[in-house]
Design an enzyme around this catalytic site. Structure first.
Site, PDB file in Angstrom:
ATOM      1  N   LYS A  34      -1.899   5.695   4.963  1.00 50.04           N
ATOM      2  CA  LYS A  34      -1.829   4.347   3.890  1.00 50.04           C
ATOM      3  C   LYS A  34      -1.788   3.098   5.255  1.00 50.04           C
ATOM      4  CE  LYS A  34       2.220   4.898   2.585  1.00 50.04           C
ATOM      5  NZ  LYS A  34       2.451   6.302   3.008  1.00 50.04           N
ATOM      6  N   ARG A  48       8.280   1.683  -3.608  1.00 48.00           N
ATOM      7  CA  ARG A  48       8.521   3.345  -3.409  1.00 48.00           C
ATOM      8  C   ARG A  48       9.410   3.579  -4.475  1.00 48.00           C
ATOM      9  NH1 ARG A  48       7.633   3.099   2.192  1.00 48.00           N
ATOM     10  NH2 ARG A  48       7.952   5.041   3.066  1.00 48.00           N
ATOM     11  N   ARG A  78       7.160   6.294  16.870  1.00 53.52           N
ATOM     12  CA  ARG A  78       8.304   5.812  16.025  1.00 53.52           C
ATOM     13  C   ARG A  78       9.440   6.695  16.120  1.00 53.52           C
ATOM     14  NH1 ARG A  78       5.170   4.213  10.428  1.00 53.52           N
ATOM     15  NH2 ARG A  78       6.914   5.315   9.601  1.00 53.52           N
ATOM     16  N   ARG A  91      12.022  12.565   5.129  1.00 52.58           N
ATOM     17  CA  ARG A  91      11.189  11.296   4.612  1.00 52.58           C
ATOM     18  C   ARG A  91      10.304  12.017   3.583  1.00 52.58           C
ATOM     19  NH1 ARG A  91       8.132   9.236   9.556  1.00 52.58           N
ATOM     20  NH2 ARG A  91       7.193   8.302   8.046  1.00 52.58           N
TER      21      ARG A  91
HETATM   22  P1  AP5 Z   1      -0.623   6.272   8.940  1.00 51.63           P
HETATM   23  O1  AP5 Z   1      -2.031   5.359   8.487  1.00 51.63           O
HETATM   24  O2  AP5 Z   1      -0.007   5.662   9.938  1.00 51.63           O
HETATM   25  O3  AP5 Z   1      -0.100   6.879   7.637  1.00 51.63           O
HETATM   26  P2  AP5 Z   1       1.267   6.261   6.591  1.00 51.63           P
HETATM   27  O4  AP5 Z   1       0.705   6.861   5.126  1.00 51.63           O
HETATM   28  O5  AP5 Z   1       0.685   4.602   6.723  1.00 51.63           O
HETATM   29  O6  AP5 Z   1       2.341   6.544   6.844  1.00 51.63           O
HETATM   30  P3  AP5 Z   1       3.689   6.046   7.316  1.00 51.63           P
HETATM   31  O7  AP5 Z   1       4.570   7.135   7.923  1.00 51.63           O
HETATM   32  O8  AP5 Z   1       3.675   4.707   8.128  1.00 51.63           O
HETATM   33  O9  AP5 Z   1       4.330   6.021   5.957  1.00 51.63           O
HETATM   34  P4  AP5 Z   1       5.556   5.718   5.467  1.00 51.63           P
HETATM   35  O10 AP5 Z   1       5.375   5.321   4.062  1.00 51.63           O
HETATM   36  O11 AP5 Z   1       6.543   6.837   5.497  1.00 51.63           O
HETATM   37  O12 AP5 Z   1       6.280   4.646   6.452  1.00 51.63           O
HETATM   38  P5  AP5 Z   1       6.879   3.190   6.487  1.00 51.63           P
HETATM   39  O13 AP5 Z   1       6.533   2.561   7.588  1.00 51.63           O
HETATM   40  O14 AP5 Z   1       6.315   2.542   5.018  1.00 51.63           O
HETATM   41  O15 AP5 Z   1      -1.502   7.590   9.513  1.00 51.63           O
HETATM   42  C1  AP5 Z   1      -0.469   8.563   9.837  1.00 51.63           C
HETATM   43  C2  AP5 Z   1      -1.114   9.525  11.358  1.00 51.63           C
HETATM   44  O16 AP5 Z   1      -2.346   9.949  10.754  1.00 51.63           O
HETATM   45  C3  AP5 Z   1      -1.506   8.464  12.397  1.00 51.63           C
HETATM   46  O17 AP5 Z   1      -1.437   8.971  13.564  1.00 51.63           O
HETATM   47  C4  AP5 Z   1      -3.331   8.350  11.915  1.00 51.63           C
HETATM   48  O18 AP5 Z   1      -3.679   8.140  13.236  1.00 51.63           O
HETATM   49  C5  AP5 Z   1      -3.444   9.822  11.492  1.00 51.63           C
HETATM   50  N1  AP5 Z   1      -4.347   9.659  10.353  1.00 51.63           N
HETATM   51  C6  AP5 Z   1      -4.689   8.682   9.443  1.00 51.63           C
HETATM   52  N2  AP5 Z   1      -5.769   8.928   8.733  1.00 51.63           N
HETATM   53  C7  AP5 Z   1      -6.136  10.242   9.225  1.00 51.63           C
HETATM   54  C8  AP5 Z   1      -7.330  10.984   8.581  1.00 51.63           C
HETATM   55  N3  AP5 Z   1      -8.111  10.869   7.660  1.00 51.63           N
HETATM   56  N4  AP5 Z   1      -7.277  12.279   9.500  1.00 51.63           N
HETATM   57  C9  AP5 Z   1      -6.608  12.591  10.314  1.00 51.63           C
HETATM   58  N5  AP5 Z   1      -5.518  12.001  10.915  1.00 51.63           N
HETATM   59  C10 AP5 Z   1      -5.317  10.722  10.170  1.00 51.63           C
HETATM   60  O19 AP5 Z   1       8.257   3.478   5.947  1.00 51.63           O
HETATM   61  C11 AP5 Z   1       9.246   3.746   7.072  1.00 51.63           C
HETATM   62  C12 AP5 Z   1      10.563   3.472   6.662  1.00 51.63           C
HETATM   63  O20 AP5 Z   1      10.839   2.183   6.423  1.00 51.63           O
HETATM   64  C13 AP5 Z   1      11.025   4.148   5.436  1.00 51.63           C
HETATM   65  O21 AP5 Z   1      11.360   5.660   5.580  1.00 51.63           O
HETATM   66  C14 AP5 Z   1      11.942   3.343   4.826  1.00 51.63           C
HETATM   67  O22 AP5 Z   1      13.325   3.815   5.739  1.00 51.63           O
HETATM   68  C15 AP5 Z   1      11.521   1.865   5.204  1.00 51.63           C
HETATM   69  N6  AP5 Z   1      10.745   1.219   4.048  1.00 51.63           N
HETATM   70  C16 AP5 Z   1       9.622   0.912   4.062  1.00 51.63           C
HETATM   71  N7  AP5 Z   1       9.206   0.555   2.989  1.00 51.63           N
HETATM   72  C17 AP5 Z   1      10.266   0.800   1.996  1.00 51.63           C
HETATM   73  C18 AP5 Z   1      10.492   0.352   0.738  1.00 51.63           C
HETATM   74  N8  AP5 Z   1       9.638  -0.081   0.002  1.00 51.63           N
HETATM   75  N9  AP5 Z   1      11.636   0.868   0.214  1.00 51.63           N
HETATM   76  C19 AP5 Z   1      12.625   1.144   0.938  1.00 51.63           C
HETATM   77  N10 AP5 Z   1      12.513   1.680   2.117  1.00 51.63           N
HETATM   78  C20 AP5 Z   1      11.442   1.149   2.868  1.00 51.63           C
END
Ligand code: AP5
Length: 217
Positions: free
Chosen positions: A13, A88, A159, A170
């Site tokens: 994402k 979410r 992270r 997660r």
């Molecule tokens: P990346 O693009 O970083 O993936 P992502 O989907 O953004 O993953 P996240 O782990 O950031 O998602 P998340 O939803 O768990 O985290 P968030 O920060 O929102 O890609 C991942 C890896 O793959 C990278 O190394 C990239 O280079 C690689 N990659 C990408 N595309 C690729 C491809 N096509 N092929 C190969 N490799 C590829 O949330 C973190 C925490 O914050 C949550 O656990 C929660 O505690 C809190 N939080 C955030 N938002 C909320 C909410 N709305 N409500 C409640 N708690 C929340």
């Protein structure tokens, strides 16, 4: 364009959101990034969020809804925005609709990036992010110029929630609490699912196709 990006942790994402935001000239609103910045700054929000994030749990709805409501009122979000990591839960999706309705607006597109579970774990564990510019790398799939430094010279960090046991938690939380959000947008007829495998460029082309563009990456 008012767009929501959905998908499990590690689906890509953030990677796609950065590209889309640049291409379409709209802000990327990532609740995860906002919460991490608050943690680094040691604000009350950051202190509250920390224990939830480190355990792989969601931060309470009322906290993140408040953050997003405020952010949507910023002038740069007037022409459009891209939400990454929000909503979410179904209550977050309902609150988002309510907040936008107050402004006479509504979500136009919800795109879900789908990736097999074991790939999600590998993507998260191998992720490194630049502490300066926020660029996202993967040690194997999008390797940085060196394991410690970004192209901009900033330090690369892993992270805290990218340790394998927390990643698996997660993913469980995603299955229980976030999967129903797809059904919410499906019922409104605006959900598109795309295959998140292949290179980021290939996924980007599918993303543009899903948004009605011409498949440009
Ligand atoms: P990346 O693009 O970083 O993936 P992502 O989907 O953004 O993953 P996240 O782990 O950031 O998602 P998340 O939803 O768990 O985290 P968030 O920060 O929102 O890609 C991942 C890896 O793959 C990278 O190394 C990239 O280079 C690689 N990659 C990408 N595309 C690729 C491809 N096509 N092929 C190969 N490799 C590829 O949330 C973190 C925490 O914050 C949550 O656990 C929660 O505690 C809190 N939080 C955030 N938002 C909320 C909410 N709305 N409500 C409640 N708690 C929340």
């Amino acid at each position: 364009m008012m767009l929501v990006l959905l998908g499990a942790p590690g689906a890509g994402k953030g990677t796609q959101a950065r590209r889309l935001a640049l291409r379409h000239g709209i802000p990327q609103i990532s609740t995860g990034d906002i919460l991490r910045e608050a943690r680094s700054a040691g604000t009350p929000l950051g202190l509250l969020a920390r224990s939830f994030m480190d355990a792989g749990q969601l931060v309470p709805d009322e906290v993140v809804v408040g953050i997003v409501r405020e952010r949507l009122h910023s002038p740069d979000a007037k022409p459009g925005f891209l939400l990454d990591g929000f909503p979410r839960t179904v209550p977050q999706a309902e609150a988002l609709d309510g907040a936008l309705a107050e402004q006479g607006r509504g979500i136009e597109h919800a795109v879900k990036i789908e990736v097999p579970k074991e790939d999600l774990v590998e993507r998260s564990v191998g992720r490194r992010t630049c502490a300066t510019c926020g660029r996202i790398y993967h040690l194997r799939y999008s390797p940085p110029p060196s394991p410690e430094a970004c192209e901009c010279g900033g330090a690369l960090v892993q992270r805290a929630d990218d340790q394998e046991d927390v990643v698996r938690e997660r993913l469980e939380v995603f299955e229980r609490q976030t999967r129903p959000v797809s059904a919410y947008y499906e019922a409104r007829g605006i959900l598109r699912r795309i295959d998140g495998s292949g290179t980021p460029e290939e996924v980007g082309r599918r993303m543009e196709e899903a948004l009605g563009g011409e498949g440009r990456a």
